[in-house]
Design a protein around this motif. Structure first.
Motif, short mmCIF file in Angstrom:
data_model
loop_
_atom_site.label_atom_id
_atom_site.label_comp_id
_atom_site.label_asym_id
_atom_site.label_seq_id
_atom_site.Cartn_x
_atom_site.Cartn_y
_atom_site.Cartn_z
N MET A 16 59.06 86.43 39.12
CA MET A 16 59.33 85.12 39.58
C MET A 16 59.38 85.19 41.18
O MET A 16 58.83 84.27 41.93
N GLU A 64 53.67 79.61 39.66
CA GLU A 64 55.03 79.77 39.56
C GLU A 64 55.54 78.88 38.39
O GLU A 64 56.33 79.36 37.53
N LEU A 124 55.08 80.54 35.04
CA LEU A 124 56.23 81.55 34.93
C LEU A 124 57.58 80.81 34.25
O LEU A 124 58.17 81.36 33.64
N VAL A 125 57.72 79.62 35.06
CA VAL A 125 58.93 79.12 34.51
C VAL A 125 58.94 78.48 33.12
O VAL A 125 59.82 78.63 32.34
N HIS A 143 59.41 81.42 30.91
CA HIS A 143 60.60 81.75 30.91
C HIS A 143 61.57 80.94 30.14
O HIS A 143 62.46 81.34 29.23
N ALA A 144 61.25 79.67 29.93
CA ALA A 144 61.94 78.57 29.16
C ALA A 144 61.63 78.73 27.68
O ALA A 144 62.51 78.81 27.01
N PHE A 176 61.08 81.59 26.41
CA PHE A 176 61.77 83.14 26.04
C PHE A 176 63.33 82.75 25.76
O PHE A 176 63.65 83.01 24.88
N MET A 177 63.69 81.73 26.52
CA MET A 177 65.08 81.13 26.47
C MET A 177 65.34 80.29 25.23
O MET A 177 66.40 80.85 24.46
N LYS A 213 69.70 76.42 28.84
CA LYS A 213 68.72 77.17 29.81
C LYS A 213 67.40 76.76 29.85
O LYS A 213 66.53 76.58 30.94
N ALA A 214 66.71 76.75 28.82
CA ALA A 214 65.37 76.11 28.57
C ALA A 214 65.24 74.70 29.34
O ALA A 214 64.16 74.45 30.11
N LEU A 217 65.63 74.84 33.15
CA LEU A 217 64.21 75.59 33.68
C LEU A 217 63.27 74.50 33.93
O LEU A 217 62.41 74.52 34.89
#
Length: 267
Positions: A1, A10, A13-14, A17-18, A20-21, A29-30, A33
């Protein structure tokens, strides 16, 4: 990040990441993000779509689901956004709102046959048949191919005469020499659909006669096959095979096995 901060990737990647959460059951958290990706940023549409699906499938919140797509339309008021909104409304069984979204998409670009096709189909899916008929009757002035969709609808409603009126052409009005390849192919499709209409109406003789016309029409198209159109030759052959198969099935139906075998040899 940190490496991709303030770059076009970017947002991607967010989103990863979401996801993955979400896989680790961290729904809050998802959502946090995905909500951080703003209009104008890369992957905004994908982020908003993913966020909406989390609200629907993980939170069971239909209101928040719809709100995401309305925010998408407000940020990107273009046909594609309205199509996404319409599809979203259909997925939560809101056909009236879906139709409104598809109408707005079509009004923004009525020359787009894809938008016209989608609007017509959503009318039918929502069982608004009267509106669908009115829409098709208007749309075929811009998109002649949509006459097939209107005839299909009349067939579905068992309005066989109306379907025939759309598909039949006076023989003396047909000038094959003046038709291009696409127009001839469209005529084949109309004849095939007309044969189905006659069959459903119980007019088997007319159905077979129409299939014969379709075969003759397709044969003319095959003869016109040129170097420039060679890439589509396989499609024309498939259409001819389909016609021959239908004619064989008709002959089998009336116990004319000999004729059925003749047609099958051309499949």
């Amino acid at each position: 990040m940190e490496e991709f901060n303030n770059t076009t990737e970017e947002g991607r990647l967010v989103i990863a990441h979401a996801e993955f959460m979400l896989q680790n059951d961290n729904v809050n958290k998802a959502i946090e993000l995905l909500s951080a990706i703003q209009p104008g940023q890369s992957y905004f549409i994908q982020a908003k779509t993913n966020l909406a699906n989390i609200h629907l499938h993980n939170r069971k919140d239909r209101v928040a689901f719809a709100k995401c797509f309305n925010q998408l339309v407000e940020s990107c008021p273009e046909p594609q956004s309205y199509l996404i909104l319409g599809k979203a409304y259909m997925s939560i069984q809101e056909p009236v709102l879906a139709v409104n979204a598809y109408q707005k998409a079509y009004e923004m670009n009525p020359q787009d046959s894809n938008l016209a096709n989608k609007l017509g189909r959503v009318y039918i899916k929502s069982h608004q048949y009267t509106k669908a008929i009115a829409f098709y009757q208007h749309a075929i002035q811009i998109h002649p191919n949509m006459s097939l969709d209107l005839a299909e609808l009349f067939l579905k409603l068992k309005q066989y005469k109306d379907a025939c009126d759309i598909l039949e052409e006076p023989e003396n009005s047909i000038k094959m020499d003046s038709l291009d390849a696409e127009e001839i192919q469209l005529r084949t499709k109309k004849l095939l659909l007309l044969a189905r209409v006659h069959e459903k109406a119980g007019h088997d003789d007319l159905a077979f006669e129409t299939l014969s016309k379709a075969k003759e029409n397709q044969y003319i198209l095959q003869k016109r096959n040129s170097v420039h159109q060679a890439g589509r030759g396989n499609d024309r052959d498939k259409m001819m095979s389909k016609i021959c198969l239908l004619m064989a099935q008709h002959c089998t139906k009336i116990s004319n096995i000999e004729q059925a075998l003749i047609h099958l040899r051309n499949v």
